[in-house]
Design an enzyme around this catalytic site. Structure first.
Site, PDB file in Angstrom:
ATOM      1  N   GLU A   1      59.028   6.946  12.014  1.00 15.06           N
ATOM      2  CA  GLU A   1      58.725   7.367  13.397  1.00 15.06           C
ATOM      3  C   GLU A   1      59.931   7.894  13.953  1.00 15.06           C
ATOM      4  O   GLU A   1      60.862   7.081  13.997  1.00 15.06           O
ATOM      5  CB  GLU A   1      58.016   6.373  14.043  1.00 15.06           C
TER       6      GLU A   1
ATOM      7  N   LYS B   1      66.479  -5.325   9.479  1.00 15.39           N
ATOM      8  CA  LYS B   1      67.905  -5.063   9.864  1.00 15.39           C
ATOM      9  C   LYS B   1      67.573  -4.389  11.518  1.00 15.39           C
ATOM     10  O   LYS B   1      67.186  -3.266  11.772  1.00 15.39           O
ATOM     11  CB  LYS B   1      68.432  -3.964   9.038  1.00 15.39           C
TER      12      LYS B   1
ATOM     13  N   CYS C   1      61.035   7.389  23.654  1.00 12.73           N
ATOM     14  CA  CYS C   1      60.820   8.706  22.599  1.00 12.73           C
ATOM     15  C   CYS C   1      59.743   9.398  23.521  1.00 12.73           C
ATOM     16  O   CYS C   1      59.651  10.594  23.035  1.00 12.73           O
ATOM     17  CB  CYS C   1      60.480   8.095  21.381  1.00 12.73           C
TER      18      CYS C   1
ATOM     19  N   GLU D   1      66.735  16.602  21.575  1.00  8.39           N
ATOM     20  CA  GLU D   1      66.413  15.258  22.222  1.00  8.39           C
ATOM     21  C   GLU D   1      67.772  14.817  22.897  1.00  8.39           C
ATOM     22  O   GLU D   1      68.642  14.740  22.145  1.00  8.39           O
ATOM     23  CB  GLU D   1      65.936  14.315  21.214  1.00  8.39           C
TER      24      GLU D   1
HETATM   25  P1  NAD Z   1      68.793   5.260  15.370  1.00  2.00           P
HETATM   26  O1  NAD Z   1      68.354   6.284  14.557  1.00  2.00           O
HETATM   27  O2  NAD Z   1      70.508   5.488  15.594  1.00  2.00           O
HETATM   28  O3  NAD Z   1      68.987   3.699  14.752  1.00  2.00           O
HETATM   29  C1  NAD Z   1      67.613   3.413  14.509  1.00  2.00           C
HETATM   30  C2  NAD Z   1      67.842   2.035  13.418  1.00  2.00           C
HETATM   31  O4  NAD Z   1      68.327   2.836  12.159  1.00  2.00           O
HETATM   32  C3  NAD Z   1      68.828   1.163  13.818  1.00  2.00           C
HETATM   33  O5  NAD Z   1      68.501  -0.018  13.474  1.00  2.00           O
HETATM   34  C4  NAD Z   1      69.955   1.727  13.039  1.00  2.00           C
HETATM   35  O6  NAD Z   1      70.943   0.512  12.911  1.00  2.00           O
HETATM   36  C5  NAD Z   1      69.435   2.164  11.865  1.00  2.00           C
HETATM   37  N1  NAD Z   1      70.368   2.769  10.917  1.00  2.00           N
HETATM   38  C6  NAD Z   1      71.362   3.782  11.279  1.00  2.00           C
HETATM   39  N2  NAD Z   1      71.594   4.270  10.099  1.00  2.00           N
HETATM   40  C7  NAD Z   1      71.126   3.846   9.023  1.00  2.00           C
HETATM   41  C8  NAD Z   1      71.182   4.187   7.685  1.00  2.00           C
HETATM   42  N3  NAD Z   1      72.131   5.004   7.051  1.00  2.00           N
HETATM   43  N4  NAD Z   1      70.222   3.384   6.816  1.00  2.00           N
HETATM   44  C9  NAD Z   1      69.309   2.440   7.375  1.00  2.00           C
HETATM   45  N5  NAD Z   1      69.141   2.067   8.673  1.00  2.00           N
HETATM   46  C10 NAD Z   1      70.269   2.831   9.787  1.00  2.00           C
HETATM   47  O7  NAD Z   1      67.814   5.435  16.550  1.00  2.00           O
HETATM   48  P2  NAD Z   1      68.238   4.590  18.035  1.00  2.00           P
HETATM   49  O8  NAD Z   1      69.220   5.197  18.869  1.00  2.00           O
HETATM   50  O9  NAD Z   1      68.214   3.064  17.539  1.00  2.00           O
HETATM   51  O10 NAD Z   1      66.777   4.961  18.703  1.00  2.00           O
HETATM   52  C11 NAD Z   1      66.704   5.980  19.504  1.00  2.00           C
HETATM   53  C12 NAD Z   1      65.668   7.139  18.650  1.00  2.00           C
HETATM   54  O11 NAD Z   1      64.537   6.352  18.326  1.00  2.00           O
HETATM   55  C13 NAD Z   1      65.301   8.201  19.577  1.00  2.00           C
HETATM   56  O12 NAD Z   1      65.460   9.225  18.653  1.00  2.00           O
HETATM   57  C14 NAD Z   1      63.972   7.949  19.731  1.00  2.00           C
HETATM   58  O13 NAD Z   1      63.061   9.022  19.957  1.00  2.00           O
HETATM   59  C15 NAD Z   1      63.352   7.461  18.513  1.00  2.00           C
HETATM   60  N6  NAD Z   1      62.110   6.516  18.749  1.00  2.00           N
HETATM   61  C16 NAD Z   1      61.012   6.919  18.143  1.00  2.00           C
HETATM   62  C17 NAD Z   1      59.739   6.173  18.470  1.00  2.00           C
HETATM   63  C18 NAD Z   1      58.405   6.660  17.921  1.00  2.00           C
HETATM   64  O14 NAD Z   1      57.747   6.021  17.756  1.00  2.00           O
HETATM   65  N7  NAD Z   1      58.596   7.984  17.579  1.00  2.00           N
HETATM   66  C19 NAD Z   1      59.737   4.928  19.337  1.00  2.00           C
HETATM   67  C20 NAD Z   1      61.072   4.787  19.803  1.00  2.00           C
HETATM   68  C21 NAD Z   1      62.289   5.356  19.396  1.00  2.00           C
END
Ligand code: NAD
Length: 522
Positions: free
Chosen positions: A293, A212, A327, A423
Site C-alpha cells: 500500500e 521491521k 496517505c 506526493e
Molecule cells: P517509507 O516508504 O519511507 O517507509 C515505509 C517503511 O519501509 C518503513 O518501515 C521503512 O523503514 C521501510 N523501508 C525503507 N526502505 C526499505 C527497504 N529497502 N526495504 C524494506 N523496508 C524499507 O514511508 P513512510 O515515510 O514511513 O510513510 C509515508 C508513506 O506511506 C507515504 O507515501 C504515504 O502515502 C504512505 N502511506 C500509504 C498508506 C496506504 O494505505 N496506501 C497508508 C499510510 C501511509
C-alpha cells in the site's frame, strides 16, 4: 453472535474517537502525558524467538515538537540478527499454523482489551513520538483496537465451513490455510493502527512475522510486541527487528524463507520491495506475495452547485489534519471556475483559524511534521509551489525548535505542475481551477495515484458520474477524504497507490492465506 474459547462475541462495533471535550477524558490524557514523559529515554531491545537482545547500535525516537527529547531508543538489528528473526519465525510457524482460529482470535481479542485499558498511554505516546494532536492520536489508537477486534472476527468467519457446490459421490471442502513467514513493514504515520493492523492480520491467519517498524515510530511497535506477549502470544510468532531499511530491509524481503511481504509506505520503497521480492532466491520454493500500500495525491472536487461552506471545511481538515501526513490527505482542491474565487477567499479565512503548536497542548490543531528530513523536503516543495502558483496562506516554518510548518495553500496551480502531481506528504494544498465538471473529473484522474477522492456537489447526476469515472480506491461524497473507519470504509488504493488490499475489509485476510480444496470419494 459467535463464540471463541467459551467467550460470547458481540458483533463488531467501531470505537468512538475521543474529542476530549469531556473533562474526565482530558484529565486522563494529561495524566497519561505526564506518565509517559517520565518513561522517556527507555531502551527497547530486539525480540527474537521471545528473547530480548540488546545491540550496541541504537535507533533514537525523538519528539518532533522538541527534538532534544528522546522518547525512547530501540536496538538496531544487524543482518545476522534479521536472518535469525526469519529463522525463528520459520520455526514458530510449524506450531502456530496448527493452533485453532479460536486460539489465534483470542490473542487479538485479549490484546484489544488491554489496549483499550491503556488507551490514554498509547495516545500520549503518539503525541510525543510522531506529533499527533490529542484527537488524531486517539483516532489512531481507536482504529488499532478496531483492527484487532475486526480481524479476530474475520479469522473466525474464514474458519467456518466454506460453501462449495455439492457433487454426487464426493465429499468436498475448501479451507483457508496460512502462508508462512511474513515480513511486516509499516510506515510511521499511522504508527499504531497500520503497524498493529498489518501484524495482527498476518498472525490471526496463522502466519508468523518479522516486524521491521519505521525508525520514526519504533517505540510504539516495541510496546505492541510486549503487549502481544503479555496476552500469551507464543514466542517466535512475532519477532521485533527495528533497523535501517537499506541494511536489513532488503535482506528480509529477499530472504528465501519469507513467504510474503506486507508493506505500507512510499511508492519508491514499495516498488523496490516488489521488484526484489519477484526474484526467486536459491532454496526458495514459492512466488512471494507482496501486499504493498503506497502513496497518494488525493483530490477533492468542488462542483459549482456544492454547499460551499461544507466544501471549504472538508478540504481544510482533509488537507491539514495531522499536518497533511495522511496517505488520504487532500493535497489538491479542484474547483469549478464559477465558484473558484469565493472558495479561495473562504478557504483562506478558514486556514487562518488553524493553530500550530506543541501537540501536548490540548488546543493545538496542527503539530510538527515528523522529522528534519520531512521538514526540509516539504519546505523545498513550498518553494517550488511559490513559483507554480499564488501563495494565499502559510509558506513558512514556525519557530526554530521543533519541525513546525504553517498550513500552506497555493492557488492557481496548473494541473500538471509538480505540486499538483508529486506526493508532498505535508501541510501543502494546491488549488486548481477547472473550467467545468468534465474538466474537474479529468484533472482528478490525471496523476499516477488513485487512493482517495471526494466530491462536493448537490447534483445527483454528478455523483452518478463520479461513481463511474473518479478512479480511486476510496471515494467520498460531501465529506472529507480522510477518516476511514475499519469495516465501514475498507481502505486501499488503485494504480501507484498500491495493490488495493482494502485494510479493514472482508477480503483482507484472504491476502494472508491460501485456499486448499479437498475432495473425498464416498
Ligand atoms: P517509507 O516508504 O519511507 O517507509 C515505509 C517503511 O519501509 C518503513 O518501515 C521503512 O523503514 C521501510 N523501508 C525503507 N526502505 C526499505 C527497504 N529497502 N526495504 C524494506 N523496508 C524499507 O514511508 P513512510 O515515510 O514511513 O510513510 C509515508 C508513506 O506511506 C507515504 O507515501 C504515504 O502515502 C504512505 N502511506 C500509504 C498508506 C496506504 O494505505 N496506501 C497508508 C499510510 C501511509
Amino acid at each position: 453472535m459467535t463464540t471463541t474459547l467459551a467467550r460470547t462475541i458481540p458483533p463488531f462495533k467501531n470505537q468512538a474517537v475521543k474529542t476530549f471535550t469531556d473533562a474526565a477524558d482530558a484529565a486522563a490524557m494529561r495524566a497519561a502525558l505526564d506518565a509517559i514523559k517520565a518513561r522517556f529515554g527507555r531502551h527497547y531491545p530486539l525480540v527474537i524467538d521471545g528473547e530480548r537482545i540488546e545491540t550496541e547500535k541504537r535507533i533514537r525516537s525523538v519528539n518532533p515538537a522538541r527534538p532534544g527529547e528522546v522518547v525512547g531508543e530501540t536496538s538496531s538489528a544487524t543482518k545476522e540478527q534479521a536472518g535469525a528473526a526469519v529463522a525463528a519465525a520459520a520455526r514458530a510457524f510449524e506450531s502456530w499454523k496448527h493452533t485453532s482460529a479460536q486460539e489465534r482470535a483470542k490473542v487479538l481479542f485479549d490484546a484489544a482489551a488491554l489496549l483499550l485499558e491503556r488507551r490514554y498511554e498509547y495516545d500520549a505516546l503518539l503525541v510525543y513520538e510522531v506529533g499527533k494532536s490529542w484527537p488524531e492520536a486517539d483516532g489512531d489508537i481507536a482504529e488499532s483496537i478496531d483492527f484487532l477486534e475486526f480481524y479476530a472476527r474475520e479469522a473466525l468467519r474464514y474458519a467456518q465451513v466454506q460453501p462449495v457446490v455439492p457433487m454426487d459421490g464426493e465429499r468436498n471442502e475448501l479451507v483457508y490455510i496460512p502462508l508462512g513467514v511474513g515480513a511486516v513493514i509499516p510506515p510511521w504515520n499511522f504508527a499504531g493502527a497500520i503497524m498493529m493492523g498489518m501484524t495482527s492480520a498476518a498472525i490471526v491467519s496463522g502466519n508468523t512475522v518479522v516486524l521491521k517498524p519505521s525508525s520514526d515510530s519504533a517505540v510504539i511497535a516495541a510496546w505492541f510486541v510486549d503487549l502481544l506477549h503479555e496476552v500469551g502470544l507464543p514466542k517466535g510468532v512475532v519477532n521485533f527487528v527495528p533497523g535501517s531499511g537499506a541494511v536489513i530491509g532488503d535482506l528480509i524481503v529477499s530472504h528465501p524463507q519469507v513467504r510474503f511481504i506486507s508493506f505500507t509506505g512510499s511508492k519508491e520503497v514499495g516498488l523496490h520491495i516488489n521488484e526484489l521480492a519477484a526474484k526467486p532466491q536459491p532454496g526458495q520454493k514459492w512466488i512471494k506475495r507482496v501486499i504493498a500500500e503506497m502513496g497518494g495525491k488525493d483530490s477533492i472536487v468542488v462542483a459549482a452547485d456544492a454547499d460551499l461552506d461544507a466544501a471549504v471545511e472538508g478540504v481544510a481538515v482533509s488537507a491539514f489534519g495531522f499536518q497533511g501526513q495522511k496517505c488520504s490527505a487532500c493535497s489538491r482542491a479542484i474547483v469549478e471556475a464559477s465558484i473558484y474565487d469565493a472558495f479561495v477567499a473562504k478557504l483562506k479565512d478558514r486556514v487562518a483559524k488553524m493553530t500550530v503548536g506543541d501537540p501536548q497542548d490540548q488546543s493545538t490543531y496542527m503539530g510538527p511534521v515528523v522529522n528534519e528530513s520531512a521538514l526540509k523536503s516539504i519546505s523545498q516543495y513550498i518553494e517550488v509551489g511559490k513559483n507554480e502558483g499564488r501563495l494565499i496562506a502559510g509558506g513558512n516554518r514556525v519557530g526554530t525548535q521543533g519541525y513546525f510548518l504553517e498550513p500552506t495553500v497555493i492557488a492557481d496551480v496548473d494541473p500538471k505542475a509538480r505540486i499538483a502531481q508529486e506526493e508532498i506528504f505535508g501541510p501543502v494544498l494546491a488549488v486548481i481551477k477547472a473550467t467545468d465538471f468534465d474538466h474537474a473529473l479529468e484533472i482528478a484522474n490525471n496523476t499516477e495515484f488513485g487512493l482517495t477522492g471526494s466530491l462536493y456537489t448537490t447534483d445527483e447526476a454528478k455523483i452518478a458520474r463520479a461513481k463511474e469515472e473518479f478512479f480511486v480506491g476510496n471515494l467520498y461524497f460531501n465529506r472529507k477524504s480522510t477518516g476511514a473507519f475499519v469495516g465501514v470504509h475498507p481502505f486501499g488504493g488503485f494504480n501507484m497507490s498500491g495493490t488495493d488490499s482494502k485494510a479493514g475489509g472482508r477480503d483482507y485476510l484472504l491476502l494472508f492465506t491460501q485456499a486448499k480444496s479437498m475432495s473425498r470419494k464416498v
